[in-house]
Structure formats: structure tokens, C-alpha cells
Design a protein around this motif. Sequence first.
Motif, PDB file in Angstrom:
ATOM      1  N   UNK A 159       0.789  -1.347   0.415  1.00  0.00           N
ATOM      2  CA  UNK A 159      -0.360   0.055   0.415  1.00  0.00           C
ATOM      3  C   UNK A 159       0.598   1.711   0.172  1.00  0.00           C
ATOM      4  N   UNK A 160       2.223   1.325   0.216  1.00  0.00           N
ATOM      5  CA  UNK A 160       2.928   2.317   0.218  1.00  0.00           C
ATOM      6  C   UNK A 160       3.357   2.797  -1.129  1.00  0.00           C
ATOM      7  N   UNK A 161       3.137   4.603  -1.130  1.00  0.00           N
ATOM      8  CA  UNK A 161       3.442   5.577  -2.326  1.00  0.00           C
ATOM      9  C   UNK A 161       4.137   6.737  -2.855  1.00  0.00           C
ATOM     10  N   UNK A 162       4.635   6.831  -3.544  1.00  0.00           N
ATOM     11  CA  UNK A 162       5.534   7.962  -2.975  1.00  0.00           C
ATOM     12  C   UNK A 162       5.406   9.398  -2.232  1.00  0.00           C
ATOM     13  N   UNK A 163       6.340  10.029  -1.488  1.00  0.00           N
ATOM     14  CA  UNK A 163       4.868  11.340  -1.389  1.00  0.00           C
ATOM     15  C   UNK A 163       4.589  11.965  -2.117  1.00  0.00           C
ATOM     16  N   UNK A 164       3.412  12.624  -1.178  1.00  0.00           N
ATOM     17  CA  UNK A 164       3.058  13.404  -2.311  1.00  0.00           C
ATOM     18  C   UNK A 164       2.782  14.968  -2.203  1.00  0.00           C
ATOM     19  N   UNK A 165       3.469  15.248  -1.047  1.00  0.00           N
ATOM     20  CA  UNK A 165       4.175  16.545  -1.314  1.00  0.00           C
ATOM     21  C   UNK A 165       5.960  16.803  -0.414  1.00  0.00           C
ATOM     22  N   UNK A 166       6.567  17.762  -0.422  1.00  0.00           N
ATOM     23  CA  UNK A 166       8.048  17.608   0.248  1.00  0.00           C
ATOM     24  C   UNK A 166       8.484  19.055   0.202  1.00  0.00           C
ATOM     25  N   UNK A 167       9.189  19.544   0.882  1.00  0.00           N
ATOM     26  CA  UNK A 167       9.810  20.746   1.068  1.00  0.00           C
ATOM     27  C   UNK A 167      10.972  20.911   0.426  1.00  0.00           C
ATOM     28  N   UNK A 168      11.551  21.979  -0.153  1.00  0.00           N
ATOM     29  CA  UNK A 168      12.877  22.374  -1.315  1.00  0.00           C
ATOM     30  C   UNK A 168      12.975  23.418  -1.330  1.00  0.00           C
ATOM     31  N   UNK A 169      13.972  24.300  -1.695  1.00  0.00           N
ATOM     32  CA  UNK A 169      14.492  25.539  -1.891  1.00  0.00           C
ATOM     33  C   UNK A 169      13.496  25.837  -2.949  1.00  0.00           C
ATOM     34  N   UNK A 170      13.256  27.143  -2.563  1.00  0.00           N
ATOM     35  CA  UNK A 170      11.726  27.665  -3.919  1.00  0.00           C
ATOM     36  C   UNK A 170      12.674  29.081  -4.165  1.00  0.00           C
ATOM     37  N   UNK A 171      12.698  29.455  -3.265  1.00  0.00           N
ATOM     38  CA  UNK A 171      12.688  31.183  -3.666  1.00  0.00           C
ATOM     39  C   UNK A 171      14.002  31.713  -3.194  1.00  0.00           C
ATOM     40  N   UNK A 172      14.368  32.885  -3.588  1.00  0.00           N
ATOM     41  CA  UNK A 172      15.772  33.878  -3.552  1.00  0.00           C
ATOM     42  C   UNK A 172      14.988  34.755  -2.682  1.00  0.00           C
ATOM     43  N   UNK A 173      15.587  35.371  -1.466  1.00  0.00           N
ATOM     44  CA  UNK A 173      14.758  36.917  -0.833  1.00  0.00           C
ATOM     45  C   UNK A 173      14.255  37.470  -1.344  1.00  0.00           C
ATOM     46  N   UNK A 174      15.287  37.896  -3.322  1.00  0.00           N
ATOM     47  CA  UNK A 174      14.070  38.751  -3.986  1.00  0.00           C
ATOM     48  C   UNK A 174      13.017  38.180  -4.848  1.00  0.00           C
ATOM     49  N   UNK A 175      13.357  37.194  -4.531  1.00  0.00           N
ATOM     50  CA  UNK A 175      12.299  36.337  -5.849  1.00  0.00           C
ATOM     51  C   UNK A 175      10.399  36.169  -4.866  1.00  0.00           C
ATOM     52  N   UNK A 176      11.238  35.493  -3.299  1.00  0.00           N
ATOM     53  CA  UNK A 176       9.809  35.931  -2.443  1.00  0.00           C
ATOM     54  C   UNK A 176       9.150  37.067  -2.284  1.00  0.00           C
ATOM     55  N   UNK A 177       9.904  38.512  -2.236  1.00  0.00           N
ATOM     56  CA  UNK A 177       9.916  39.660  -2.047  1.00  0.00           C
ATOM     57  C   UNK A 177       8.789  39.580  -3.156  1.00  0.00           C
ATOM     58  N   UNK A 178       9.393  39.306  -4.354  1.00  0.00           N
ATOM     59  CA  UNK A 178       8.514  39.366  -5.968  1.00  0.00           C
ATOM     60  C   UNK A 178       7.137  38.432  -5.308  1.00  0.00           C
ATOM     61  N   UNK A 179       7.094  37.667  -4.867  1.00  0.00           N
ATOM     62  CA  UNK A 179       6.102  36.749  -4.862  1.00  0.00           C
ATOM     63  C   UNK A 179       4.614  36.775  -3.982  1.00  0.00           C
ATOM     64  N   UNK A 180       5.619  37.402  -2.796  1.00  0.00           N
ATOM     65  CA  UNK A 180       4.647  37.841  -1.582  1.00  0.00           C
ATOM     66  C   UNK A 180       3.952  39.414  -1.612  1.00  0.00           C
ATOM     67  N   UNK A 181       4.817  40.117  -2.409  1.00  0.00           N
ATOM     68  CA  UNK A 181       3.811  41.416  -2.738  1.00  0.00           C
ATOM     69  C   UNK A 181       2.690  41.574  -3.857  1.00  0.00           C
ATOM     70  N   UNK A 182       3.470  40.504  -4.389  1.00  0.00           N
ATOM     71  CA  UNK A 182       1.711  39.974  -5.612  1.00  0.00           C
ATOM     72  C   UNK A 182       1.421  39.763  -5.125  1.00  0.00           C
ATOM     73  N   UNK A 183       0.585  39.169  -4.292  1.00  0.00           N
ATOM     74  CA  UNK A 183      -0.235  38.895  -3.543  1.00  0.00           C
ATOM     75  C   UNK A 183      -0.976  39.872  -2.466  1.00  0.00           C
ATOM     76  N   UNK A 184      -0.292  40.314  -1.410  1.00  0.00           N
ATOM     77  CA  UNK A 184      -0.783  41.068  -1.011  1.00  0.00           C
ATOM     78  C   UNK A 184      -1.535  42.115  -1.650  1.00  0.00           C
ATOM     79  N   UNK A 185      -0.427  42.776  -2.916  1.00  0.00           N
ATOM     80  CA  UNK A 185      -0.751  43.878  -3.893  1.00  0.00           C
ATOM     81  C   UNK A 185      -2.273  43.454  -3.986  1.00  0.00           C
ATOM     82  N   UNK A 186      -3.175  42.171  -3.969  1.00  0.00           N
ATOM     83  CA  UNK A 186      -4.320  42.149  -4.831  1.00  0.00           C
ATOM     84  C   UNK A 186      -5.194  42.131  -3.263  1.00  0.00           C
TER      85      UNK A 186
END
Length: 332
Positions: A63-90
Motif C-alpha cells: 500500500x506504500x506510495x511515494x510522497x505527495x508533497x515535500x519541502x525544498x528550496x524555492x525562492x531567493x530573498x528577491x524572488x520571495x519578495x516579488x511573490x508575496x508582494x504580488x499577493x498582498x497587492x491583490x
Amino acid sequence: MLAPGQAFADDTFDNQTQNPPGTKAKGDATDDGTLSATAGAVVYDRSKNGTGASAGAVTSTTSWTPPACYYAPKYTPAKLKEYLQSIWEQESTGYQWDREQRNKYENGGKTASTYKDFNKAKTGKGYWWDTYVTPGREGDPGALDCDKPIFWVDKGEAPPADIPQAITPQMLAQLAYAEIRVPSTKVQLAPEGTTKVNLPTWAWLDAEKFKPVSVTASVPLLGIEATTTAEPVSLKIEPGTADATTFPASGACEINNGRIGEVYAKGKADETPPCGVTYLRSSGDGSYKLKATITWKIHWTGTAVNGEQSLPDGTFGAEQDVVVQEIQAVNR
């Protein structure tokens, strides 16, 4: 809400190339027809995988299956700022939530889990980690298990201990398991296509098509990788009717000297095949659906791992039509 990211990553991250030499991102085909792709921070090298239109994924024998989700590197500081500010602006997530997020990532709150100006002072010294959903598992309830807020990890440091889904070589091996593709299990038969009642039908597989296959998953940003390998170990024959006898009686033909079954040769018609079936009743105007299923032993090796590590066996099968006729006797 700040939803977990699942999109493919760019070829570069913080001015570092994610793809190893000779690979392409986003599932593009390489010149030789193999696939090597980037899914988020994870790079898959499929150059030693099974190929062809009939190749398919193995199914775990447990019944084992590979993981459906995981955590890994996704953003540099500049990219996170760009990502979050685009959400806040909405202004769609509400004042209270936006204020908490700004306090955590932008304003530098007074707790250990808050940061000043998206941690720009540490640019090049670490990454923001976030959720990735394994492609194809978006609707899986397990994809919702990775619900931690975006967090920072310095280069060379381990992610927080309370995040079990943080990417590791073992998890890479499990993700690579889901990418394994093995060849079709259509067997060769003698007689081919049409056989006779009570006539032993020999079955075998082309050994050249059933060599080990493997997929390597890696996170170049972290310098970790794992290679998952599948090796064929046995073939199970299911005749498609209870009115049949299999050889061996279990229907499981073991691999012997790299070969599954034995090629039929002239003069062996009266011999018992090491792998095959005898049908005891005609298929009438139709045919029987003979199913051949290969069991694959699956194991992995990876960064800082001593020796091969086991993963659940996998199976892959296919059906083919077999017409069974009565032997006609002629009285003179």
C-alpha cells in the motif's frame, strides 16, 4: 491564501544552473528521445529509464506510495519578495493575514521565526523553502500535509527537525520510484496468436528488453541525489480462464540466466515448457485475455547512503488475445 507552489522551476536559481549537463527542463525531450526534467527544485535524469509507447509505471506490491508533497528550496530573498508582494497587492487575503505575513517576512518581528526585509542580508547564503506537490498528485489528500509556512534554511544547514517532509536522499529515491517506466510485458508465444486445446503453449520474453532501468533524482542546489533502480525478477502468467493449466503450476516464471521462459524450438512440441500454458477449452468465437505481469525488484542508492536500500517491489502487466481452437479429427 498562500497556496503551496507546484509549478516547474526555471533552469537557473540564484544564478546557479539546476539541470546537470545534457538535460533540459520542464519535460523537454533530449536528442536521443529520453526525458530529463526539472520539477521544482528536483531534477530527474531519465536517460536510463524504460522507453517506448508501451512502457508504463510500476504499481507497488504494497500500500506504500511515494510522497505527495515535500519541502525544498524555492525562492531567493528577491524572488520571495516579488511573490508575496504580488499577493498582498491583490488585497484578497484580508488585512489581518497580510499584516501577519508582512510582520513575519518584511518588517522583522521580534520572534525567532520572523525576518527582516525577506532576509535580503543573507542573499547567496541560503534559500527560502516552500511546498512542492508531486506532479500527478494534486488531488491526493496527502498533498495537503505540507502546510508549514515558507521558511529559511542556511546553506549547509539541515531544515528544521519538525518538518519530516523536507527533501532528503531517501525522499528523492521515493520520488524517482514514481518516475520509473518499464517495458511492456507482452510475451512471445508458440504457437503464436492461435493455439489448440490441450496443446502446450510456450511463453517467453525477449531478455534484451528486460534489463534493469533507473531514474536519478537530485537537488543540485543542495548537492544531494538518489538513483532508484528496477530489476525484473519474475513473470506471472494468467491465462484469462479457469480452464487452463500454467507452467509452472503457480504461473510465476522465474528469471534464469537473464531470460524469462525459453524460446520454443522445433521438435519440442511434446515437451513441457518451463513457462507457458495449456488451454483445456476452446475460446469459441472469441479469445482469452492472457495477462503477463512482471515483478520488478526496486532499490536505491544515494548521497551519504551505504549500500543498496530497498523499496517495495513493483509490478507492470499487459493483456493479449489468445484464440484457442479445438483440434479437428478427420475420420476416413
